[in-house]
Design an enzyme around this catalytic site. Structure first.
Site, PDB file in Angstrom:
ATOM      1  N   ASN A  70       7.205  -3.033   6.070  1.00  0.00           N
ATOM      2  CA  ASN A  70       5.920  -2.379   6.325  1.00  0.00           C
ATOM      3  C   ASN A  70       6.204  -1.222   7.275  1.00  0.00           C
ATOM      4  O   ASN A  70       6.873  -1.407   8.281  1.00  0.00           O
ATOM      5  CB  ASN A  70       4.962  -3.391   6.978  1.00  0.00           C
ATOM      6  CG  ASN A  70       3.680  -2.741   7.453  1.00  0.00           C
ATOM      7  OD1 ASN A  70       3.235  -1.736   6.898  1.00  0.00           O
ATOM      8  ND2 ASN A  70       3.076  -3.323   8.476  1.00  0.00           N
ATOM      9  N   LYS A 104      -6.950  -1.765   5.137  1.00  0.00           N
ATOM     10  CA  LYS A 104      -7.604  -2.113   6.386  1.00  0.00           C
ATOM     11  C   LYS A 104      -6.890  -1.556   7.613  1.00  0.00           C
ATOM     12  O   LYS A 104      -7.497  -1.016   8.510  1.00  0.00           O
ATOM     13  CB  LYS A 104      -7.708  -3.636   6.480  1.00  0.00           C
ATOM     14  CG  LYS A 104      -8.454  -4.135   7.718  1.00  0.00           C
ATOM     15  CD  LYS A 104      -9.917  -3.815   7.632  1.00  0.00           C
ATOM     16  CE  LYS A 104     -10.694  -4.260   8.832  1.00  0.00           C
ATOM     17  NZ  LYS A 104     -11.999  -3.564   8.900  1.00  0.00           N
ATOM     18  N   GLU A 107     -21.747   7.491  10.632  1.00  0.00           N
ATOM     19  CA  GLU A 107     -21.191   6.189  10.263  1.00  0.00           C
ATOM     20  C   GLU A 107     -21.834   5.690   8.964  1.00  0.00           C
ATOM     21  O   GLU A 107     -21.156   5.135   8.098  1.00  0.00           O
ATOM     22  CB  GLU A 107     -21.393   5.197  11.420  1.00  0.00           C
ATOM     23  CG  GLU A 107     -20.993   3.767  11.152  1.00  0.00           C
ATOM     24  CD  GLU A 107     -19.533   3.572  10.768  1.00  0.00           C
ATOM     25  OE1 GLU A 107     -18.738   4.519  10.843  1.00  0.00           O
ATOM     26  OE2 GLU A 107     -19.187   2.446  10.339  1.00  0.00           O
ATOM     27  N   TRP A 128       0.904  -1.148   0.000  1.00  0.00           N
ATOM     28  CA  TRP A 128       0.000   0.000   0.000  1.00  0.00           C
ATOM     29  C   TRP A 128       0.936   1.189   0.000  1.00  0.00           C
ATOM     30  O   TRP A 128       1.574   1.492   0.998  1.00  0.00           O
ATOM     31  CB  TRP A 128      -0.883  -0.035   1.237  1.00  0.00           C
ATOM     32  CG  TRP A 128      -1.910   1.045   1.274  1.00  0.00           C
ATOM     33  CD1 TRP A 128      -3.123   1.051   0.643  1.00  0.00           C
ATOM     34  CD2 TRP A 128      -1.844   2.275   2.002  1.00  0.00           C
ATOM     35  NE1 TRP A 128      -3.792   2.209   0.930  1.00  0.00           N
ATOM     36  CE2 TRP A 128      -3.046   2.985   1.764  1.00  0.00           C
ATOM     37  CE3 TRP A 128      -0.895   2.864   2.837  1.00  0.00           C
ATOM     38  CZ2 TRP A 128      -3.310   4.229   2.307  1.00  0.00           C
ATOM     39  CZ3 TRP A 128      -1.163   4.107   3.386  1.00  0.00           C
ATOM     40  CH2 TRP A 128      -2.361   4.768   3.117  1.00  0.00           C
ATOM     41  N   HIS A 168     -29.579  25.389   7.929  1.00  0.00           N
ATOM     42  CA  HIS A 168     -28.576  26.448   8.045  1.00  0.00           C
ATOM     43  C   HIS A 168     -27.609  26.452   6.863  1.00  0.00           C
ATOM     44  O   HIS A 168     -26.514  27.002   6.975  1.00  0.00           O
ATOM     45  CB  HIS A 168     -27.828  26.314   9.372  1.00  0.00           C
ATOM     46  CG  HIS A 168     -28.731  26.499  10.553  1.00  0.00           C
ATOM     47  ND1 HIS A 168     -29.272  27.715  10.895  1.00  0.00           N
ATOM     48  CD2 HIS A 168     -29.247  25.611  11.437  1.00  0.00           C
ATOM     49  CE1 HIS A 168     -30.053  27.577  11.953  1.00  0.00           C
ATOM     50  NE2 HIS A 168     -30.062  26.301  12.298  1.00  0.00           N
TER      51      HIS A 168
END
Ligand code: F6R
Length: 608
Positions: free
Chosen positions: A101, A603, A481, A75, A504
């Protein structure tokens, strides 16, 4: 955030490593690579794209005689996700291969020095300094060389290293990034996370910061600061099937369906006749509870949203002032804490870098820290002083579902325990809530059984580019959520608003057909909420109500109504979020998105 796997033993190393990487793909999936050693040469293959691309190359060019190797799913942090930047990395010569990592913070400085000494760099990664440093310090023993190299590094990293000079050894080193050793018979393993090891062994050793492991087929030895040490063996009790899809199309759907069990497991054994046994379980004394001056909840993403619900619960039941902070903000704003503050850290993975840093800061300032985490043996679980585990089982899908509902269950128990301990909550009211809590797993199952109805709403919502979620009080917290779930997996722009705030400004965005998901679980706010929804309808909004109260009105003011089982308003978030999870899931499927691996996300967020 990347996934690391290593193997030494009698099997074809490529099989074990690819299999392990597949189970870790949730940690990163923009490129993948492998280094294999077959006693003659160190072979490195690495490619941008999903693991399947690497697998394709390996099947055309197998190295099945290799019994040792390391692999990586990436990643990207430093450098684009391309073939060159993919791990493993080698130095000027293919003598060392390294997977990593984390982030080496002083890599620029190290790289400049190495280049000045004649090293040639080919990647944009921070990792590449490692094999070059190894080339300089290696003098016949790989473990000694790794110790020398890590002494020069700053940052957070987990490493696995092999060398063509020593065909029998894999070295693992951990500093602030997770690394687990798996112990076998005549074979040994390493991985960033337990699911990669489960098909092979349940005997594991969790490395601590500063630990180095030397893996050979004959055994594993552990060292810290150059000296051999003993480590505890941790036997994994959950089974391999629990880490796989079990017939569902996606991990996310499986994990949504697992919520009744996850909730039952999290509550089980913690509810007593007149309260909970939480304080005893996590080691909070009655004096500690009475002495709390303020609660500070720190977390990221979904766990932060759980913290917002926790704030209302703790303030209502224990009458303690609660602040909720994003971990990434908390750590850098020199938070004012005092030893009477109770800091609650929430993290599913237990490895989120910002959350872990917040935990350390709270400890440094002398606060009592309660850590709520789902991963036993994770950094948060090991460093928290008082640890409250959620028992959701492994959560593989990037979008968190069962971790959130179990965090809510844990926070509810916590709020009840604090309320009872401070005598702000009557035993009879606690019993009422606990009775309600016992019903929740079954009620979640009832909501999941309405999946087809929610799917029909999702198919409509999937056509929109903007969706709003509104609610008041706890419903607003759950709306946040719901909006996060929808955006992260379906890529539809979604926003949550406190229903009273719409007028608003944001109301300007509601036009004919705009989906607005309206949460109705807080009976005392019903009238105000109804007026807010009427305003949306007057602008032509497509209203979907998710309701466990107000049955007389919600049907008439909604285009679609999804009824929830009745529960206490304080427990409603554990129910009302479930249709929102399913809505996001089916909207993402309808739009053809990769549900379990949404673009740009991973993740476990072990970078800041
Ligand atoms: C969203 C999601 C993330 C995580 C966040 C914190 O679905 O999963 O927002 O909640 O990255 O992760 P943990 O809880 O592992 O610290």
């Amino acid at each position: 955030m990347c996934g690391i796997v290593g193997y030494v033993g009698q099997r074809a190393a490529e099989d074990v490593i690819i299999d392990g990487l597949r189970r870790l793909e949730y940690r990163g999936y923009d490129s993948a690579g492998i280094a294999l050693f077959n006693e003659q040469e160190l072979f490195v293959e690495k490619h941008a794209g999903r693991l399947s691309v690497l697998e394709g190359y390996l099947s055309a060019n197998p190295h099945r005689d290799a019994r040792l190797g390391i692999g990586h799913t990436r990643w990207a942090t430093h450098g684009a996700p391309n073939d060159v930047n993919a791990h493993p990395h080698t130095g000027c010569t293919p003598r060392f291969a390294v997977v990593h990592n984390g982030i080496i913070e002083n890599y620029n400085e190290l790289r400049r020095e190495l280049m000045a000494r004649g090293h040639r760099f080919v990647t944009e990664t921070d990792t590449e300094v490692l094999p070059h440093l190894l080339e300089e310090v290696y003098a016949g023993d790989l473990a000694t060389a790794v110790f020398e190299v890590v002494a020069k590094l700053r940052g957070a990293y987990a490493l696995a290293v092999v060398t063509s000079e020593d065909p029998n050894t894999v070295i693992a080193y951990r500093q602030d990034s997770p690394l687990i050793i798996g112990l076998g018979q005549g074979e040994n393993f390493l991985a960033s996370d337990i699911p990669a090891l489960l098909p092979y062994t349940r005997q594991t050793v969790v490395l601590d910061d500063g630990d180095l492991a030397v893996l050979r087929s004959s055994g594993v030895s552990f060292y810290r600061e150059g000296k051999e040490i003993e480590k505890d063996i941790f036997t994994v009790t959950w089974d391999e099937v629990a880490a796989e899809k079990a017939g569902f199309d996606h991990f996310m759907l499986k994990e949504i369906h697992e919520q009744p069990k996850a909730l039952r497991d999290t509550l089980s054994g913690r509810i007593l006749e007149q309260g909970t046994n939480l304080a005893e379980e996590i080691g909070l004394t009655s004096d500690m509870i009475k002495g709390i001056n303020r609660v500070v909840v720190v977390a990221c993403g979904t766990a932060y949203h759980a913290g917002l619900v926790g704030k209302t619960l703790i303030e209502r039941l224990a009458r303690i002032h609660v602040e909720v902070d994003y971990a990434s903000e908390f750590r850098y704003r020199q938070p004012v804490l005092n030893p009477n503050d109770l800091v609650i850290i929430i993290s599913q993975s237990g490895e989120t870098a910002d959350t872990l840093a917040a935990l350390r800061e709270a400890k440094r300032q002398g606060c009592t820290v309660v850590a709520i985490t789902n991963v036993v043996g994770s950094s948060v679980s090991r460093e928290g002083q008082h640890v409250l585990h959620t028992w959701a089982g492994p959560e593989i899908a990037v979008a968190s579902t069962k971790a959130y509902t179990t965090q809510l269950a844990a926070l509810t128990l916590m709020a009840i325990e604090l309320g009872l301990g401070r005598k702000t909550l009557k035993v009879t009211r606690a019993q009422e809530l606990l009775r309600g809590l016992r019903e929740i797993p079954l009620q979640v199952g009832e909501i999941i059984a309405q999946a087809e109805k929610i799917k029909a709403v999702a198919e409509h919502v999937a056509k929109s580019e903007h969706v709003f979620f509104i609610g008041r009080g706890l419903d607003f917290n759950v709306a946040l959520e719901g909006a996060l779930k929808l955006k992260e997996i379906s890529y539809i722009h979604a926003e949550a608003y406190a229903a009273g705030e719409l007028k608003h400004g944001t109301l300007a965005l509601i036009t004919a057909g705009t989906p607005v998901i309206c949460l109705f679980t807080q009976a005392e706010l019903q009238e105000k909420m109804v007026s807010n929804v009427e305003v949306v309808r007057a602008r032509g909004g497509y209203t979907v109500s998710i309701s466990s109260c107000c049955a007389d009105v919600t049907g008439t003011i909604s285009d679609v109504e999804i009824r929830l089982p009745e529960t206490d308003p304080l427990l409603a978030p554990m129910l009302s979020v479930v249709p929102l999870q399913l809505l996001a899931y089916y909207a993402a499927v309808t739009r053809g998105a990769d549900v379990d691996k949404p673009r740009n996300l991973a993740k476990s967020v072990t970078v800041e």
